[in-house]
Design an enzyme around this catalytic site. Structure first.
Site, mmCIF file in Angstrom:
data_model
loop_
_atom_site.group_PDB
_atom_site.id
_atom_site.type_symbol
_atom_site.label_atom_id
_atom_site.label_comp_id
_atom_site.label_asym_id
_atom_site.label_seq_id
_atom_site.Cartn_x
_atom_site.Cartn_y
_atom_site.Cartn_z
ATOM 1 N N ASN A 9 -0.822 -0.770 12.521
ATOM 2 C CA ASN A 9 -1.047 -1.153 11.126
ATOM 3 C C ASN A 9 -1.593 -2.582 11.147
ATOM 4 O OD1 ASN A 9 -0.965 -1.814 8.446
ATOM 5 N ND2 ASN A 9 1.277 -1.853 8.293
ATOM 6 N N TRP A 10 -2.893 -2.691 10.953
ATOM 7 C CA TRP A 10 -3.526 -4.019 11.048
ATOM 8 C C TRP A 10 -3.292 -4.886 9.816
ATOM 9 C CZ3 TRP A 10 -9.012 -2.614 13.422
ATOM 10 C CH2 TRP A 10 -8.852 -2.379 14.796
ATOM 11 N N LYS A 11 -2.761 -4.298 8.751
ATOM 12 C CA LYS A 11 -2.550 -5.072 7.507
ATOM 13 C C LYS A 11 -3.862 -5.768 7.117
ATOM 14 C CE LYS A 11 2.232 -5.312 8.792
ATOM 15 N NZ LYS A 11 3.523 -5.916 8.600
ATOM 16 N N HIS A 96 4.562 1.728 2.321
ATOM 17 C CA HIS A 96 4.876 0.613 3.227
ATOM 18 C C HIS A 96 5.661 -0.441 2.443
ATOM 19 C CE1 HIS A 96 4.432 -2.941 5.700
ATOM 20 N NE2 HIS A 96 4.311 -2.092 6.716
ATOM 21 N N GLU A 98 5.502 -3.530 2.279
ATOM 22 C CA GLU A 98 4.724 -4.576 1.596
ATOM 23 C C GLU A 98 4.133 -4.035 0.294
ATOM 24 O OE1 GLU A 98 2.461 -5.622 5.075
ATOM 25 O OE2 GLU A 98 4.341 -6.354 5.932
ATOM 26 N N GLU A 168 11.157 1.737 8.665
ATOM 27 C CA GLU A 168 10.873 0.327 8.909
ATOM 28 C C GLU A 168 11.842 -0.531 8.101
ATOM 29 O OE1 GLU A 168 6.515 -0.329 10.244
ATOM 30 O OE2 GLU A 168 6.556 -0.226 8.074
ATOM 31 N N GLY A 174 7.810 -8.160 10.811
ATOM 32 C CA GLY A 174 7.144 -9.450 10.962
ATOM 33 C C GLY A 174 8.105 -10.612 11.148
ATOM 34 N N SER A 213 8.759 -5.381 14.077
ATOM 35 C CA SER A 213 8.800 -6.278 15.240
ATOM 36 C C SER A 213 8.813 -5.548 16.581
ATOM 37 C CB SER A 213 9.977 -7.250 15.130
ATOM 38 O OG SER A 213 9.790 -8.113 14.019
ATOM 39 N N GLY A 234 2.746 -3.610 13.684
ATOM 40 C CA GLY A 234 1.887 -4.540 12.960
ATOM 41 C C GLY A 234 1.363 -5.620 13.897
ATOM 42 N N GLY A 235 2.058 -6.756 13.913
ATOM 43 C CA GLY A 235 1.594 -7.929 14.660
ATOM 44 C C GLY A 235 1.161 -7.648 16.092
HETATM 45 P P1 PGA Z 1 5.422 -5.770 12.505
HETATM 46 O O1 PGA Z 1 4.969 -4.857 11.251
HETATM 47 O O2 PGA Z 1 5.249 -4.949 13.740
HETATM 48 O O3 PGA Z 1 4.493 -6.958 12.457
HETATM 49 O O4 PGA Z 1 6.854 -6.138 12.266
HETATM 50 C C1 PGA Z 1 5.255 -3.479 11.221
HETATM 51 C C2 PGA Z 1 4.778 -2.895 9.921
HETATM 52 O O5 PGA Z 1 4.898 -3.562 8.876
HETATM 53 O O6 PGA Z 1 4.255 -1.755 9.880
#
Ligand code: PGA
Length: 249
Positions: A9-11, A96, A98, A168, A174, A213, A234-235
């Site tokens: 997930n590149w956001k 998600h 966010e 999640e 994050g 994470s 994500g990250g």
């Molecule tokens: P993260 O994000 O790996 O940066 O914690 C995961 C996500 O929000 O899908």
């Protein structure tokens, strides 16, 4: 045993130029492997670049990070599921944290998005997860079950059987604070039991990914936890070399 799913997930990272450069490097490090499923969720403006960059690699799938719940209309700035499908997406991330907590999306809107994805032929990946204060109040299970039941309320069981799910915990996204494999297994078990009660035996094949994470140091232990069928990252999916290490876990 299902093959594990590795979803990036590149956001709001990697526009078209960065996405192309990422794929050139990633594809050089990641040879086709039939024993795993790899998915990219780039930002919508990079979808075409990613689809194009993967045209020789039908083994890798692409999804959008968000869709609108209507098929078309006066919704400035939004993308419909049908448009995303037309642009080459196979999947849509829905619910998600966010979207829920930064953009205020409700369970009702999440359900409508899942239904819109299914109508357009996109596979929804429904995300669920509790906030820190909910966990501290002992509400993890009830929050996850509420989000799960609400999220699939507008689609038929046969569509649910084709979906993917992601747990999640919001406090782990994050933050560098990931759930332990035991924490993940406990909640994945709750989700699996709920799916079993709706779908019967078919629920065993539905992938439930863990996200929050994940990095190359903890990926393997999390993947080995009971009922964890993949990772939503994500990250640690933003750098092609690190991501290629994770997908080879
Ligand atoms: P993260 O994000 O790996 O940066 O914690 C995961 C996500 O929000 O899908």
């Amino acid at each position: 045993m299902q093959r594990p799913v590795f979803a990036a997930n590149w956001k709001m990272h990697h526009g078209p130029s960065d996405a192309r450069a990422f794929l050139r490097s990633f594809l050089a490090h990641y040879a086709r492997r039939p024993d795993r499923q790899v998915i990219f969720f780039p930002p919508a403006v990079s979808l075409a670049a990613v689809v194009d960059g993967l045209r020789e690699r039908q083994d890798i799938q692409v999804g959008v990070q968000n869709i609108h719940w209507e098929d078309k209309g006066a919704y400035t700035g939004e993308t419909s599921a049908g448009m995303a499908r037309d642009a080459g997406a196979d999947l849509a991330l829905v619910g998600h944290s966010e979207r829920r907590h930064v953009f205020g999306e409700t369970d009702e809107q999440t359900a409508a998005k899942v239904a819109a994805a299914v109508r357009a032929g996109l596979v929804p990946m429904l995300c669920v997860g509790e906030k820190l204060e909910e966990r501290e109040r002992g509400e993890t299970e009830s929050v996850v079950l509420r989000q799960l039941r609400a999220g699939i309320a507008k689609v038929e069981p046969h569509a649910v059987a084709g979906m993917l799910f992601a747990y999640e915990p919001v406090w782990a996204i994050g933050t560098g604070r990931n759930a332990t494999p035991d924490d993940a297994a406990a909640i994945h078990g709750v989700i699996r039991r709920e799916l079993l009660s709706i779908l019967g035996e078919k629920a065993k094949a539905v992938p439930i990914l863990y996200g929050g994470s994940v990095n190359r140091g903890n990926a393997q232990a999390l993947l080995q936890a009971a009922d964890v069928g993949g990772l939503l990252v994500g990250g640690a999916s933003l750098d092609s070399e690190g991501w290629s290490t994770i997908v080879r876990t």
